[in-house]
Structure formats: structure tokens, C-alpha cells
Write a protein that holds these residues in place. Structure first.
Motif, PDB file in Angstrom:
ATOM      1  N   LEU A 228      51.119  44.808  -9.072  1.00 42.66           N
ATOM      2  CA  LEU A 228      51.989  44.255  -8.031  1.00 42.66           C
ATOM      3  C   LEU A 228      53.082  45.256  -7.661  1.00 42.66           C
ATOM      4  CD1 LEU A 228      52.834  41.792  -6.312  1.00 42.66           C
ATOM      5  CD2 LEU A 228      54.202  41.025  -8.279  1.00 42.66           C
ATOM      6  N   ALA A 229      53.708  45.883  -8.677  1.00 42.01           N
ATOM      7  CA  ALA A 229      54.768  46.857  -8.417  1.00 42.01           C
ATOM      8  C   ALA A 229      54.248  48.053  -7.632  1.00 42.01           C
ATOM      9  CB  ALA A 229      55.385  47.326  -9.740  1.00 42.01           C
ATOM     10  N   SER A 230      52.974  48.391  -7.815  1.00 41.18           N
ATOM     11  CA  SER A 230      52.408  49.553  -7.120  1.00 41.18           C
ATOM     12  C   SER A 230      52.382  49.369  -5.607  1.00 41.18           C
ATOM     13  CB  SER A 230      50.991  49.841  -7.631  1.00 41.18           C
ATOM     14  OG  SER A 230      50.068  48.866  -7.168  1.00 41.18           O
ATOM     15  N   LEU A 231      52.424  48.111  -5.153  1.00 39.01           N
ATOM     16  CA  LEU A 231      52.407  47.854  -3.707  1.00 39.01           C
ATOM     17  C   LEU A 231      53.650  48.415  -3.029  1.00 39.01           C
ATOM     18  CD1 LEU A 231      51.132  44.146  -3.709  1.00 39.01           C
ATOM     19  CD2 LEU A 231      49.791  46.242  -3.343  1.00 39.01           C
ATOM     20  N   TRP A 232      54.751  48.535  -3.792  1.00 37.78           N
ATOM     21  CA  TRP A 232      56.011  49.024  -3.230  1.00 37.78           C
ATOM     22  C   TRP A 232      56.475  50.300  -3.938  1.00 37.78           C
ATOM     23  CZ3 TRP A 232      55.854  43.625  -4.630  1.00 37.78           C
ATOM     24  CH2 TRP A 232      55.560  42.797  -3.548  1.00 37.78           C
ATOM     25  N   THR A 233      55.527  51.086  -4.454  1.00 40.85           N
ATOM     26  CA  THR A 233      55.833  52.347  -5.122  1.00 40.85           C
ATOM     27  C   THR A 233      55.332  53.515  -4.290  1.00 40.85           C
ATOM     28  OG1 THR A 233      55.673  51.315  -7.311  1.00 40.85           O
ATOM     29  CG2 THR A 233      55.509  53.709  -7.218  1.00 40.85           C
ATOM     30  N   ALA A 234      56.240  54.422  -3.951  1.00 44.84           N
ATOM     31  CA  ALA A 234      55.860  55.575  -3.121  1.00 44.84           C
ATOM     32  C   ALA A 234      55.176  56.659  -3.944  1.00 44.84           C
ATOM     33  CB  ALA A 234      57.096  56.142  -2.435  1.00 44.84           C
ATOM     34  N   ALA A 235      55.595  56.815  -5.207  1.00 38.46           N
ATOM     35  CA  ALA A 235      55.022  57.859  -6.061  1.00 38.46           C
ATOM     36  C   ALA A 235      55.212  57.471  -7.516  1.00 38.46           C
ATOM     37  CB  ALA A 235      55.663  59.209  -5.790  1.00 38.46           C
TER      38      ALA A 235
ATOM     39  N   GLN B 151      48.262  58.517 -17.320  1.00 39.27           N
ATOM     40  CA  GLN B 151      47.752  58.740 -15.964  1.00 39.27           C
ATOM     41  C   GLN B 151      46.340  58.190 -15.815  1.00 39.27           C
ATOM     42  OE1 GLN B 151      47.123  62.866 -14.711  1.00 39.27           O
ATOM     43  NE2 GLN B 151      48.130  62.411 -12.768  1.00 39.27           N
ATOM     44  N   LYS B 152      45.477  58.446 -16.818  1.00 41.69           N
ATOM     45  CA  LYS B 152      44.118  57.928 -16.790  1.00 41.69           C
ATOM     46  C   LYS B 152      44.108  56.406 -16.835  1.00 41.69           C
ATOM     47  CE  LYS B 152      41.995  61.977 -18.988  1.00 41.69           C
ATOM     48  NZ  LYS B 152      41.363  62.496 -20.234  1.00 41.69           N
ATOM     49  N   PHE B 153      45.004  55.829 -17.628  1.00 43.12           N
ATOM     50  CA  PHE B 153      45.096  54.375 -17.736  1.00 43.12           C
ATOM     51  C   PHE B 153      45.417  53.757 -16.374  1.00 43.12           C
ATOM     52  CE2 PHE B 153      47.504  50.479 -18.327  1.00 43.12           C
ATOM     53  CZ  PHE B 153      46.754  49.787 -19.262  1.00 43.12           C
ATOM     54  N   PHE B 154      46.388  54.321 -15.669  1.00 42.88           N
ATOM     55  CA  PHE B 154      46.775  53.780 -14.366  1.00 42.88           C
ATOM     56  C   PHE B 154      45.649  53.940 -13.348  1.00 42.88           C
ATOM     57  CE2 PHE B 154      50.787  53.066 -16.129  1.00 42.88           C
ATOM     58  CZ  PHE B 154      51.637  52.476 -15.213  1.00 42.88           C
ATOM     59  N   HIS B 155      44.919  55.044 -13.421  1.00 38.88           N
ATOM     60  CA  HIS B 155      43.769  55.221 -12.534  1.00 38.88           C
ATOM     61  C   HIS B 155      42.675  54.194 -12.861  1.00 38.88           C
ATOM     62  CE1 HIS B 155      44.560  58.673  -9.981  1.00 38.88           C
ATOM     63  NE2 HIS B 155      45.113  59.316 -11.003  1.00 38.88           N
ATOM     64  N   ARG B 156      42.401  54.012 -14.154  1.00 39.14           N
ATOM     65  CA  ARG B 156      41.307  53.131 -14.574  1.00 39.14           C
ATOM     66  C   ARG B 156      41.546  51.698 -14.114  1.00 39.14           C
ATOM     67  NH1 ARG B 156      41.922  53.045 -20.014  1.00 39.14           N
ATOM     68  NH2 ARG B 156      41.113  55.174 -20.073  1.00 39.14           N
ATOM     69  N   TYR B 157      42.802  51.235 -14.212  1.00 39.69           N
ATOM     70  CA  TYR B 157      43.102  49.849 -13.863  1.00 39.69           C
ATOM     71  C   TYR B 157      43.675  49.699 -12.446  1.00 39.69           C
ATOM     72  CZ  TYR B 157      42.145  48.589 -18.687  1.00 39.69           C
ATOM     73  OH  TYR B 157      41.522  48.382 -19.901  1.00 39.69           O
ATOM     74  N   ARG B 158      43.594  50.760 -11.662  1.00 36.19           N
ATOM     75  CA  ARG B 158      43.999  50.736 -10.248  1.00 36.19           C
ATOM     76  C   ARG B 158      45.450  50.246 -10.102  1.00 36.19           C
ATOM     77  NH1 ARG B 158      39.270  48.166 -10.531  1.00 36.19           N
ATOM     78  NH2 ARG B 158      40.161  46.167  -9.864  1.00 36.19           N
TER      79      ARG B 158
ATOM     80  N   LEU C  67      48.005  52.289  -9.113  1.00 34.19           N
ATOM     81  CA  LEU C  67      48.758  53.277  -8.332  1.00 34.19           C
ATOM     82  C   LEU C  67      48.951  52.870  -6.884  1.00 34.19           C
ATOM     83  CD1 LEU C  67      47.152  56.496  -9.832  1.00 34.19           C
ATOM     84  CD2 LEU C  67      49.466  55.636 -10.237  1.00 34.19           C
ATOM     85  N   GLY C  68      48.282  51.811  -6.439  1.00 29.43           N
ATOM     86  CA  GLY C  68      48.410  51.407  -5.048  1.00 29.43           C
ATOM     87  C   GLY C  68      48.032  52.530  -4.113  1.00 29.43           C
ATOM     88  N   HIS C  69      48.830  52.697  -3.057  1.00 35.56           N
ATOM     89  CA  HIS C  69      48.586  53.770  -2.097  1.00 35.56           C
ATOM     90  C   HIS C  69      49.542  54.947  -2.294  1.00 35.56           C
ATOM     91  CE1 HIS C  69      45.776  51.205   0.003  1.00 35.56           C
ATOM     92  NE2 HIS C  69      46.696  50.250   0.087  1.00 35.56           N
ATOM     93  N   GLY C  70      50.337  54.904  -3.364  1.00 36.41           N
ATOM     94  CA  GLY C  70      51.288  55.981  -3.600  1.00 36.41           C
ATOM     95  C   GLY C  70      50.643  57.210  -4.204  1.00 36.41           C
ATOM     96  N   THR C  71      51.353  58.298  -4.160  1.00 33.17           N
ATOM     97  CA  THR C  71      50.886  59.538  -4.778  1.00 33.17           C
ATOM     98  C   THR C  71      51.258  59.533  -6.256  1.00 33.17           C
ATOM     99  OG1 THR C  71      52.942  60.703  -4.252  1.00 33.17           O
ATOM    100  CG2 THR C  71      51.175  60.798  -2.625  1.00 33.17           C
ATOM    101  N   ASN C  72      50.689  60.477  -7.028  1.00 28.88           N
ATOM    102  CA  ASN C  72      51.066  60.581  -8.431  1.00 28.88           C
ATOM    103  C   ASN C  72      50.946  62.027  -8.881  1.00 28.88           C
ATOM    104  OD1 ASN C  72      48.438  60.843 -10.419  1.00 28.88           O
ATOM    105  ND2 ASN C  72      47.924  59.814  -8.492  1.00 28.88           N
TER     106      ASN C  72
END
Length: 272
Positions: free
Chosen positions: A133-140, A149-156, A158-163
Motif C-alpha cells: 500500500l505504501a508503495s503506491l505513494w513512494t517515488a523511490a 531488494q530481492k524481497f521487495f521485488h519478489r513480493y511486488r 515497489l509500485g511504480h517507483g524507482t529503486n
């Protein structure tokens, strides 16, 4: 006009003062928002605002913290918000909700993923849902290790932000030289704590089960059996660690081990 960066953290936010000073030197206006008292920030001329949340609560207290942060963001009108630590990384995006770009700094996944306790296991799906939910309003999102980093990618998450991945928080090595120059002589400290001729084994960190303190204490008698002149000094906070502290009373009969809790200004020695 200098870009205004609001940095949101928790009780140890003052440890990032060197980072904030560097950002200020590069032309940013800095405001720190944290749950600590703000004295360290004021000493360096850094603006500070306080808010409150319980690190160990998973209940409705978050709503009050989100409202407080939303009010501070409206008051401060930053150009960008950067958050640090597990709960602020959730609270800041939920408070901003797209009104201002938010950069999450993932320092680690916290107790929820370091513990195998039933409560931690039950909270993991909630953590994942809130991060998504927080990723919806996260720019990066900034990571400090590849596993997170792999964990966040695996469980999607990151939303549409960069990393991006950086090699850690960094260490202000100049602080060591300053402490050595300004601090008391080693001989005086040894005398004060009764360690004049002892072989000192020192641990520095949070005094929690997750850091292996209980294992260290169990090993002490084995070390003392071979090196009776050894003394163990453990330095770090335990009062603010909720359910995680290593209880000193449990090991009262084990070892004549010196513990002392160190803050910026005080030492409080006590024996286990």
C-alpha cells in the motif's frame, strides 16, 4: 530557493546528523522529524519536529502517527520527504499520499522478519500488505542490501517507483578521532570500571536477543574458565527494546560480567 528535504525517522534519528549536515552543505534545507527529543539536531542548527509512535505496537496507534505526520507535512511544505526505519517507511508514504515525493530508505526488515516468534510470523502478511500500500505513494526506494531488494521485488512492493542499492548507511570516521581526542583517557575508564589489568572483550550494539546477546552470555563461563582475567563489556540501549531485550536477571548466577548502558552523556554500570 533551497530545496526543502524533510527526513522522517524514529528514536535513533540523531545518528544521521552527519548525513543531514552533508546534505545541508550541498544546498538543501533540512528538517528532521523524529520521536527523539531533538537536542542533537538543535546543537547543529538543524530544525526538528517531533511526533510519536510505538515501535512495538501493531494497533491503532499508527493512525495517530499518520495524522501527525500529515499535519507536519502540510505545515512544513517540503519538496521531498525521506524516511528511515521500518515503521517510518510505512507511515511517511501513507501520510503524504502523493502530495509530495517520498523516498523510503530500507535499513532492514526489522523484528517481524528477524524473529521466529508466533506474533512475528503472524505479522508478516500484514507487513507485506502495508508495504505494498505504501508503495503506491513512494517515488523511490533505497536499499542497503541485496536480500531486502530481492524481497521487495519478489513480493511486488515497489509500485511504480524507482529503486537503487547503496552499500550501507556509512560511518563518520571523523567522529572516532574526535571522541578519542575529547574523551577521557583509557586508563581512567579502566580504573573507573575496575578493569585495570583485565583482558576486555567488548560488544557494542542493541542489547537484544536478535543480536545474539544470550548466546554471548552463555559463552562467558567457558571463556572465564580459560581466561579468568577476562571481563566482558556490553555497550548499548536495552530500555527501549520492547519485548526484545536480553533480561539481565536471568543470567545473574552465571558470570561476573560487567554490563553498562552508554548514552551520549552518561554511563550506568551494573553487574549481571
Amino acid at each position: 530557493m533551497k530545496p526543502h528535504l524533510v527526513c522522517v525517522g524514529g528514536e535513533d534519528h540523531a545518528l544521521r546528523v552527519p548525513f543531514f549536515l552533508e546534505l545541508r552543505a550541498r544546498g538543501f534545507q533540512i528538517t528532521a522529524v523524529s520521536t527523539c527529543d531533538g537536542a542533537s539536531f538543535r546543537r547543529h542548527g538543524i530544525s526538528h519536529k517531533g511526533y510519536e509512535f510505538d515501535r512495538f505496537s501493531s494497533g491503532s496507534g499508527k493512525a495517530g502517527a499518520i495524522r501527525a505526520l500529515r499535519g507536519l507535512i502540510a505545515e512544513l511544505r517540503p519538496d521531498i520527504v525521506q524516511s528511515f526505519d521500518t515503521k517510518p517507511n510505512l507511515l511517511a508514504p501513507l501520510a503524504a499520499r502523493g502530495r509530495v515525493p517520498v523516498v523510503r530508505t530500507i535499513n532492514g526488515l526489522g523484528w517481524t522478519f528477524s524473529s521466529l516468534a508466533l506474533r512475528a510470523l503472524m505479522l508478516r502478511p500484514l507487513f507485506i500488505g502495508l508495504q505494498r500500500l505504501a508503495s503506491l505513494w513512494t517515488a523511490a526506494t533505497v536499499f542497503q542490501n541485496r536480500d531486502d531488494q530481492k524481497f521487495f521485488h519478489r513480493y511486488r512492493l515497489l509500485g511504480h517507483g524507482t529503486n537503487c542499492l547503496i552499500p550501507g548507511s556509512g560511518i563518520d570516521i571523523g567522529a572516532f578521532a574526535a571522541a578519542q581526542h575529547l574523551g577521557p583517557p583509557a586508563a581512567r575508564l579502566r580504573q573507573e570500571f575496575g578493569l585495570e589489568s583485565a583482558e576486555v572483550i567488548m560488544f557494542v550494539g542493541r542489547l537484544t536477543r536478535q543480536k545474539g546477546i544470550l548466546t554471548l552470555l552463555k559463552a562467558v563461563p567457558k571463556v572465564l574458565a580459560r581466561r579468568p582475567n577476562a571481563r566482558f563489556v556490553l555497550i548499548g540501549p536495552w530500555q527501549s527494546e520492547g519485548r526484545s531485550p536480553s533480561p539481565n536477571r536471568k543470567f545473574g548466577s552465571l558470570v561476573p560480567t560487567l554490563w553498562f548502558w552508554a548514552s551520549a552523556a552518561t554511563y550506568r554500570p551494573f553487574w549481571v
